[in-house]
Scaffold this motif. Structure first.
Motif, mmCIF file in Angstrom:
data_model
loop_
_atom_site.group_PDB
_atom_site.id
_atom_site.type_symbol
_atom_site.label_atom_id
_atom_site.label_comp_id
_atom_site.label_asym_id
_atom_site.label_seq_id
_atom_site.Cartn_x
_atom_site.Cartn_y
_atom_site.Cartn_z
ATOM 1 N N PRO A 134 0.908 -1.162 0.105
ATOM 2 C CA PRO A 134 -0.014 0.111 -0.228
ATOM 3 C C PRO A 134 0.972 1.367 -0.049
ATOM 4 C CG PRO A 134 -0.073 -1.225 2.202
ATOM 5 C CD PRO A 134 0.657 -2.033 1.307
ATOM 6 N N THR A 136 -0.459 4.174 1.091
ATOM 7 C CA THR A 136 -1.284 4.756 2.014
ATOM 8 C C THR A 136 -1.211 3.765 3.311
ATOM 9 O OG1 THR A 136 -2.059 5.982 0.264
ATOM 10 C CG2 THR A 136 -2.865 6.544 2.504
ATOM 11 N N ASP A 137 -1.153 4.541 4.349
ATOM 12 C CA ASP A 137 -1.315 3.665 5.743
ATOM 13 C C ASP A 137 -2.625 3.117 5.754
ATOM 14 O OD1 ASP A 137 1.182 4.533 6.436
ATOM 15 O OD2 ASP A 137 0.716 5.855 8.134
ATOM 16 N N GLY A 138 -2.808 1.909 6.276
ATOM 17 C CA GLY A 138 -4.276 1.460 6.682
ATOM 18 C C GLY A 138 -4.966 0.998 5.536
ATOM 19 N N GLN A 139 -4.292 1.139 4.269
ATOM 20 C CA GLN A 139 -5.324 0.693 2.976
ATOM 21 C C GLN A 139 -4.891 -0.427 2.144
ATOM 22 O OE1 GLN A 139 -5.951 4.094 0.117
ATOM 23 N NE2 GLN A 139 -6.553 5.385 1.944
ATOM 24 N N ASP A 481 -10.077 2.070 1.399
ATOM 25 C CA ASP A 481 -9.507 2.653 2.888
ATOM 26 C C ASP A 481 -10.795 2.217 3.481
ATOM 27 O OD1 ASP A 481 -9.268 3.826 4.787
ATOM 28 O OD2 ASP A 481 -9.349 6.038 4.184
ATOM 29 N N SER A 485 -11.430 7.340 5.923
ATOM 30 C CA SER A 485 -10.898 8.284 6.750
ATOM 31 C C SER A 485 -10.514 9.482 5.960
ATOM 32 C CB SER A 485 -9.265 7.884 7.245
ATOM 33 O OG SER A 485 -8.676 7.505 6.187
ATOM 34 N N HIS A 487 -8.380 12.148 3.870
ATOM 35 C CA HIS A 487 -6.999 12.221 3.125
ATOM 36 C C HIS A 487 -6.355 13.264 3.189
ATOM 37 C CE1 HIS A 487 -8.097 7.961 0.835
ATOM 38 N NE2 HIS A 487 -8.323 8.045 2.076
#
Ligand code: NAP
Length: 504
Positions: A134, A136-139, A481, A485, A487
């Motif tokens: 990923p 992007t964090d948490g995706q 996501d 959240s 972005h």
């Protein structure tokens, strides 16, 4: 039922919506056994409305097929290949009677076709995309594979069943519906072959409309077909590619070849001569990847010619259902075309060492002798244009570099063979030959697991292997996501600190 009775039963029939039915076409073409010139059946020139109907049905059927899980699809495809195994002898006989190749070659073709179905049944369920690191964090970022929709498969006469499966098996395993447009010269055996598909698969997933170029053209032009897998000559391939370009429709173009075959001094000449004879004369030379231009090192030229002539003379020519190694050309038109190429080569100065005419005693049928020519120079038409017949023209070369340069001096780029035991020459040939496939001491081999296809005017795209599966799939990027959240790392409002600060 005998093969001849099957020709009668399947004459004038189409496969639409899972049912074989009589065409309403007013025009039919004769099916002529090229070994006897007997008319053995009739092929319908499908009407416009029949083609439209097949397209409509395919679009509906594809949506259902695409929802079928991959394991079930694989099981069904294996069942098709299992059924084909049972009917292989009659299919092989029909193929021989319809286009002329020997029974052994027809039987082999059926076997290759089944092997491709079994291969794609498994490969089609093995991998449907990949998970990405990923950004992007948490995706969760990944790709998935989507089918293209309705795939049209337009086929030539020389390997109608094997090529059908190289493409249809990959397309079906990917969730597409397919519409087959066989060559007029091999439509009845194709109808027989497809019975195994319609017995197992949901109605409309595989259909067949017969006829000439008009039928092919309609399938290509339709807004409701989504991909064209074409195999045939360059001029037809250009028309197909141009029509596809208008709508950015994906197309696979497998076109003509004029493959080089190099013989170097380190080659075992007895084996090279046998490989050359096989590569030039298999299927009466009607192979896209047949060896058609021979570049032989001057040190071994005379000995190679002597040996290859001996091999050519051993080839037994006759009806493909008799004890023969080589059958006739597929039609009178094909033989006329081929004989013109041989005659022009002689006019240009080539010397016929053996063959050059029609075999004695075979007064009916479109037979031609195995022909070996020397005194051939690179400028001659025969070295620059596909001959698609049983001719083996030999050009003498001074060294390896000249052989490679002449092999590459061509608008074609399908396959290329070299015979050598020199490691450096082998490696350089693989690196330097401008071809889709390079065979070192292994002419014309295929492998379901490896990609097949050409460069330059021999076409674009690949069949077989993982590449051949992706030919029939879209790759879609998915980004999720789970927390939904904000972005803020790139959304509005932009921070004051990120604004242009002026020249410091
Ligand atoms: P072809 O004359 O080009 O025909 C190929 C197919 O296209 C036939 O089904 C033909 O229908 C159809 N067609 C004709 N006009 C069309 C149009 N305007 N729009 C759509 N489809 C159209 O080729 P062929 O003589 O059958 O086959 C021999 C050629 O195929 C050789 O050049 C050979 O090298 C090539 N080939 C290439 C490969 C490869 O993998 N690269 C493999 C095998 C063969 P009808 O013939 O029924 O009219």
């Amino acid at each position: 039922m005998t093969a001849l009775a099957e020709f009668q039963r399947l004459s004038n029939r189409l496969l639409i919506g899972g049912e074989q039915r009589a065409s309403r076409a007013s025009t039919q073409f004769d099916v002529i056994d090229p070994a006897t010139e007997d008319v053995v059946g009739k092929v319908a020139d499908s009407t416009e409305s029949e083609v439209e109907e097949a397209i409509r049905v395919a679009n509906k059927a594809q949506k259902v097929w695409n929802k079928t899980n991959a394991l079930t699809r694989a099981e069904l495809l294996h069942e098709v290949s299992h059924l084909l195994r049972e009917t292989r002898p009659v299919i092989a006989e029909m193929l021989t009677r319809e286009m002329g190749k020997t029974y052994k070659e027809s039987f082999d073709e059926c076997t290759w076709a089944m092997s491709a179905i079994d291969y794609y049944a498994e490969v089609g369920r093995a991998e449907w995309g990949k998970v990405l690191g990923p950004a992007t964090d948490g995706q969760f970022h990944y790709t998935i594979k989507d089918p293209l929709g309705v795939v049209v498969i337009i086929l030539p006469f020389n390997y109608p069943l094997c090529l059908l499966c190289w493409e249809a098996a990959a397309a079906l395993a990917s969730g597409n519906a397919v519409i087959i447009k066989p060559s007029e010269m091999t439509s009845l055996v194709t109808m027989k072959f497809l019975e195994a598909f319609s017995a197992v698969l949901p109605p409309g997933v595989v259909q067949c409309v017969t006829g000439g170029g008009r039928v092919g053209g309609q399938l290509v032009a339709s807004r409701d077909t989504h991909m064209i897998a074409f195999t045939g000559g360059i001029e037809t391939g250009q028309k197909v590619a141009q029509a596809c370009a208008t709508d950015f429709k994906r197309c696979l173009i497998e076109a003509s070849g004029n493959d080089p075959f190099i013989v170097m001094p380190s080659a075992p000449l007895d084996i090279a001569a046998r490989g050359a004879s096989f590569g030039a004369f298999i299927n009466c030379g009607q192979v896209c990847a047949a060896a058609e231009r021979f570049y032989v090192h001057e040190k071994v030229h005379d000995e190679f010619v002597e040996r290859v002539v001996a091999e050519a003379k051993k080839v037994r020519i006759g009806n493909g259902l008799a004890k023969s190694d080589m059958g006739p050309l597929a039609s009178r038109k094909e033989r006329d075309r081929y004989e013109g190429i041989v005659a022009r080569a002689v006019k240009e100065g080539a010397r016929v060492v053996t063959g050059g005419g029609r075999p004695a005693g075979l007064n009916r049928g479109f037979f031609a002798e195995c022909t070996v020519m020397t005194n051939v120079t690179p400028e001659m038409e025969i070295m620059n244009r596909e001959s698609f017949g049983p001719v083996l023209p030999v050009c003498k070369v001074k060294n390896f570099d000249e052989a490679i340069a002449l092999a590459n001096r061509s608008r074609y780029g399908l396959g290329a063979t070299i015979y050598t035991k020199d490691l450096e020459e082998s490696m350089r040939a693989v690196n330097e030959l401008e071809a889709g496939m390079v065979w070192v001491n292994a002419p014309l081999l295929d492998n379901d697991a490896g990609p097949f296809g050409g460069r330059k005017m021999s076409g674009m795209g690949r069949q077989l292997g993982a590449e051949g599966l992706d030919t029939f799939r879209h790759t879609k990027l998915a980004m999720i996501d789970p927390a939904a959240s904000a972005h803020d790392f790139w959304w509005f409002p932009y921070k004051d600190s990120e604004m242009y600060q002026g020249k410091k």
